[in-house]
Design a protein around this motif. Structure first.
Motif, short mmCIF file in Angstrom:
data_model
loop_
_atom_site.label_atom_id
_atom_site.label_comp_id
_atom_site.label_asym_id
_atom_site.label_seq_id
_atom_site.Cartn_x
_atom_site.Cartn_y
_atom_site.Cartn_z
N HIS A 1 26.48 -16.56 -13.55
CA HIS A 1 27.24 -17.51 -14.78
C HIS A 1 28.61 -17.80 -14.16
O HIS A 1 28.56 -17.86 -12.51
CB HIS A 1 27.32 -16.49 -15.77
N LYS A 2 30.11 -17.62 -13.83
CA LYS A 2 30.84 -18.18 -13.20
C LYS A 2 32.43 -17.54 -14.11
O LYS A 2 33.93 -17.51 -14.38
CB LYS A 2 31.36 -19.56 -13.14
N ALA A 3 31.43 -15.91 -15.19
CA ALA A 3 32.83 -15.05 -15.93
C ALA A 3 34.64 -15.42 -14.83
O ALA A 3 35.17 -14.33 -15.84
CB ALA A 3 31.64 -13.76 -16.25
N ASN A 4 34.86 -15.09 -13.25
CA ASN A 4 35.23 -14.63 -12.80
C ASN A 4 36.76 -15.58 -13.03
O ASN A 4 37.70 -15.17 -12.91
CB ASN A 4 34.81 -14.37 -10.91
N VAL A 5 36.21 -17.18 -13.56
CA VAL A 5 37.19 -18.26 -14.00
C VAL A 5 36.79 -18.31 -15.52
O VAL A 5 38.07 -18.50 -16.38
CB VAL A 5 36.93 -19.30 -13.05
N LEU A 6 35.61 -19.15 -15.42
CA LEU A 6 35.85 -18.88 -17.01
C LEU A 6 34.97 -17.94 -17.54
O LEU A 6 34.33 -17.70 -18.43
CB LEU A 6 34.31 -20.16 -16.90
N ARG B 1 27.00 -14.23 -20.27
CA ARG B 1 26.61 -13.57 -19.99
C ARG B 1 25.87 -12.41 -20.47
O ARG B 1 25.10 -11.27 -19.42
CB ARG B 1 27.79 -12.95 -18.36
N ASP B 2 27.44 -11.47 -20.97
CA ASP B 2 27.03 -10.68 -21.75
C ASP B 2 25.93 -10.83 -23.42
O ASP B 2 25.14 -9.83 -23.36
CB ASP B 2 28.58 -10.42 -22.83
N ALA B 3 26.06 -12.37 -23.50
CA ALA B 3 24.95 -11.98 -24.55
C ALA B 3 22.87 -11.62 -23.38
O ALA B 3 22.22 -11.11 -24.42
CB ALA B 3 25.04 -13.33 -25.17
N CYS B 4 23.31 -12.20 -22.06
CA CYS B 4 21.85 -11.87 -21.59
C CYS B 4 22.03 -10.77 -21.44
O CYS B 4 20.71 -10.08 -21.42
CB CYS B 4 22.39 -13.07 -20.66
N VAL C 1 16.73 -6.98 -13.79
CA VAL C 1 17.88 -7.89 -13.46
C VAL C 1 19.12 -7.88 -12.70
O VAL C 1 19.44 -6.77 -12.54
CB VAL C 1 18.77 -8.11 -14.95
N SER C 2 19.68 -8.66 -12.19
CA SER C 2 20.64 -9.06 -11.38
C SER C 2 21.10 -10.05 -11.91
O SER C 2 21.13 -10.85 -12.99
CB SER C 2 20.07 -9.16 -9.89
N GLN C 3 23.09 -10.31 -11.43
CA GLN C 3 23.28 -11.44 -11.55
C GLN C 3 23.94 -11.88 -10.47
O GLN C 3 24.77 -11.60 -9.76
CB GLN C 3 24.39 -10.98 -13.10
N VAL D 1 15.56 -17.67 -12.93
CA VAL D 1 17.32 -17.82 -13.66
C VAL D 1 16.99 -18.25 -14.10
O VAL D 1 16.74 -19.51 -14.80
CB VAL D 1 17.68 -18.55 -12.36
N VAL D 2 18.26 -17.03 -15.26
CA VAL D 2 18.07 -18.09 -16.13
C VAL D 2 20.41 -18.82 -15.97
O VAL D 2 20.80 -17.78 -15.34
CB VAL D 2 18.22 -17.06 -17.79
N THR D 3 20.40 -19.59 -16.74
CA THR D 3 22.10 -20.20 -16.94
C THR D 3 22.03 -21.51 -17.89
O THR D 3 20.97 -21.19 -18.70
CB THR D 3 22.34 -20.42 -15.46
#
Length: 354
Positions: free
Chosen positions: A186-191, A199-202, A214-216, A236-238
């Motif tokens: 993901h890019k949750a630090n910006v988006l 990310r949270d749904a996964c 699980v890692s991210q 990898v899921v994205t």
């Protein structure tokens, strides 16, 4: 499905009419050795369909797909279509939307270790395929891109919990079948809101899979990690855009985009579609690498086998994968992998090893 399959064939553009027959040759051999007949149903599609039907995805093709077990889709060169089709959905997108093919599964595995930048790579990228920033997927009508002035362009990015949970469940299921590890990119630090929701749904879905580690990773860091240590990753899921980019990177690390197999699927329908494009610059020369298309067809058989529970179809899919690896290991490959085999010669060599 019984003792026979009906599979659609959409040859597409560019190198499609060369690599799709290569795949059907190998699949026919593998299914025949496992006592399953296959009926190949040729359907108009792409530039040839524009000439014969006035559109790259004719209604008769779409109606025919309804009654088939699955289909093989060749690459399309929509950029080369007449101007009247500019801005319209690509023919592949028309099919993908019609059947809600929300999951794009893209494995990367090194077949020729001496040609791979990451010889130990063996991963599966599970790409959300129905929304994100792609303009052909994120609006019910119209385009997700627009220009309020000639000098300003805007894009709509769509991320929903329902779609994120759906692709996460697919990815966790695959991780459980493979080596039991899953990385959320993901890019949750910006988006924060959009990819943060993804990310949270996964992570929420992951609670139903306690046996999966699980890692991210942020997407930019993930690109660096793939270059340095791709062999450490399993599944990898994205989201859509990140998955498109990372899967092309992973394919090159494995040796060539020409080896990048892929299927687009839902729980009900699936199509084999190599990750690469139509390569019109080499069309008709007999040098295109059909590995990705053959591998995509093998993935399609595996999907059909999981849906039907028919071990013979599983065996056919496994035989194709093994034959691909054995063929390349024996030094037979197309020019992009350092060999001298033509498209048809490579396909025949794989069929013989099946």
């Amino acid at each position: 499905m019984g003792d026979s399959l009906r599979i659609g064939v959409l040859h597409g553009d560019g190198i499609g009419p060369e690599i799709v027959p290569a795949a059907t040759t190998v699949v026919s051999t593998a299914l025949g050795r496992n006592e399953i007949d296959v009926e190949w149903v040729d359907l108009p599609f792409g530039a040839a369909a524009i000439e014969s039907h006035g559109t790259p995805a004719p209604d008769e093709t779409l109606r025919a797909l309804d009654g088939l077990d699955a289909w093989i889709l060749g690459p399309h060169d929509s950029a080369g279509y007449p101007a009247e089709f500019a801005g319209q959905l690509t023919p592949g997108a028309v099919i993908r939307k019609r059947y809600n093919l929300f999951a794009n599964l893209r494995p990367s595995r090194a077949l020729a270790a001496d040609r791979a930048m990451s010889p130990g790579i063996d991963l599966l990228i599970v790409r959300e395929n129905s929304e994100g920033l792609y303009a052909d997927r994120n609006m019910a009508t119209g385009s997700g891109e627009f220009m309020p002035t000639p000098d300003v362009a805007l894009a709509v990015g769509v991320v929903t919990r329902a779609a994120s949970e759906r692709i996460a469940r697919e990815a966790f299921t695959w991780a459980r079948r493979r080596r039991g590890k899953l990385t959320i990119v993901h890019k949750a630090n910006v988006l924060t809101m959009t990819t943060g929701l993804f990310r949270d749904a996964c992570l929420d879905v992951g609670r139903d899979f306690p046996d999966v580690e699980v890692s991210q990773q942020h997407v930019d860091a993930m690109a660096a990690h793939l270059v340095r240590r791709a062999a450490d990753f399993d599944v990898v899921v994205t989201e859509n855009l990140f998955g498109d980019i990372l899967s092309d990177l992973a394919a090159e690390l494995a040796g060539s985009l020409g080896t990048a197999a892929s299927i687009n699927c839902s729980s009900e329908k699936a199509m084999a579609q190599a990750a690469h494009g139509a390569a019109p610059d080499i069309a008709g020369r007999g040098i295109a690498n059909p590995t990705a298309m053959i591998g995509s067809a093998a993935m399609l058989l595996a999907w059909l086998a999981q849906r039907s529970g028919d071990e013979r179809i599983f065996a056919a899919a496994g035989a194709i994968d093994a034959a691909l690896a054995a063929t390349v290991a024996a030094g037979v490959s197309t020019a992009d992998l350092g060999g001298a085999a033509s498209t048809a010669e490579f396909a025949q060599a794989v069929a013989e090893r099946v």
